[in-house]
Scaffold this active site. Structure first.
Site, short mmCIF file in Angstrom:
data_model
loop_
_atom_site.label_atom_id
_atom_site.label_comp_id
_atom_site.label_asym_id
_atom_site.label_seq_id
_atom_site.Cartn_x
_atom_site.Cartn_y
_atom_site.Cartn_z
N ASN A 45 24.86 -44.24 11.97
CA ASN A 45 23.90 -43.13 12.08
C ASN A 45 23.54 -42.86 13.54
O ASN A 45 23.50 -43.78 14.37
CB ASN A 45 22.67 -43.34 11.20
CG ASN A 45 22.01 -44.70 11.32
OD1 ASN A 45 22.61 -45.66 11.78
ND2 ASN A 45 20.76 -44.77 10.90
N VAL A 46 23.32 -41.60 13.82
CA VAL A 46 23.00 -41.13 15.17
C VAL A 46 21.78 -40.23 15.06
O VAL A 46 21.86 -39.12 14.53
CB VAL A 46 24.19 -40.35 15.77
CG1 VAL A 46 23.86 -39.88 17.19
CG2 VAL A 46 25.47 -41.19 15.78
N GLU A 47 20.63 -40.76 15.52
CA GLU A 47 19.38 -40.02 15.34
C GLU A 47 19.12 -39.04 16.49
O GLU A 47 19.89 -38.99 17.46
CB GLU A 47 18.23 -41.03 15.17
CG GLU A 47 18.47 -41.86 13.92
CD GLU A 47 17.31 -42.77 13.55
OE1 GLU A 47 16.46 -43.07 14.42
OE2 GLU A 47 17.26 -43.17 12.37
N GLU A 58 27.41 -41.54 7.26
CA GLU A 58 28.49 -40.89 6.50
C GLU A 58 28.99 -39.64 7.21
O GLU A 58 30.16 -39.27 7.07
CB GLU A 58 28.00 -40.54 5.09
CG GLU A 58 27.72 -41.73 4.19
CD GLU A 58 26.32 -42.33 4.37
OE1 GLU A 58 25.66 -42.05 5.40
OE2 GLU A 58 25.91 -43.08 3.47
N CYS A 89 22.61 -41.81 0.69
CA CYS A 89 21.62 -40.83 0.23
C CYS A 89 22.33 -39.71 -0.54
O CYS A 89 23.56 -39.60 -0.52
CB CYS A 89 20.84 -40.26 1.42
SG CYS A 89 21.76 -39.09 2.44
N CYS A 92 24.67 -37.45 1.33
CA CYS A 92 25.90 -38.12 1.75
C CYS A 92 26.85 -38.38 0.59
O CYS A 92 28.06 -38.41 0.77
CB CYS A 92 25.57 -39.39 2.51
SG CYS A 92 24.90 -38.96 4.13
#
Ligand code: THU
Length: 138
Positions: A45-47, A58, A89, A92
């Site tokens: 994940n890349v916030e 994903e 989620c 995804c």
């Protein structure tokens, strides 16, 4: 598909999870998948400071899939910061469904499941194709 090395795939996901950019949630996620040509791909994940723009792990996996030659996903796993199984989620699951091979397997919090079990009666490419076939017969 019974010969999937789930332990090996989870290790790839854990390696990806360690690269996660998560300054806001501090909840790293890693994913890994086997493609129908044997490739193993992964994502984290890349916030973003604009929280809603966060890319789930994903998303980066699907981008990698397309950028490295496409194909269909046959097996998938998702881990949290402790390396434990994490359920993708809802959004995804839809992302994965689009690129899933028939009978794609996922390692989940409740064991190995098929893509159809985790997103039943899914909306997908076939829904659009049927709609257009009915209106524009070949
Ligand atoms: N997250 C994922 O990367 N994938 C999922 O399927 C569930 C949630 C991330 C998004 C966010 O960076 C963090 O987990 C907390 O929601």
């Amino acid at each position: 598909m019974g010969d999937i090395d789930w332990d090996g795939l989870r290790e790839v996901a854990v390696e990806a999870m360690r690269k996660a950019y998560v300054p806001y949630s501090r909840f790293p996620v890693g994913v890994a998948a086997i493609v129908d040509d044997g490739r193993v791909i992964s994502g984290c994940n890349v916030e973003n400071a604009s929280y809603g723009l966060t890319l789930c792990a994903e998303c980066t996996l699907v981008s990698t899939l397309v950028m490295t030659g496409g194909g269909k996903l046959v097996a998938f796993t998702c881990v949290d910061g402790d390396g434990g199984a994490l359920m993708p989620c809802g959004r995804c699951r839809q992302l994965l469904y689009e690129h899933s091979a028939e009978g794609m397997l996922l390692e989940t919090v409740s064991g190995i499941r098929t893509i159809d079990e985790v997103i039943p009666d899914a909306f997908g490419p076939r829904t659009l194709a049927v709609y257009h076939e009915e209106r524009e017969p070949a």
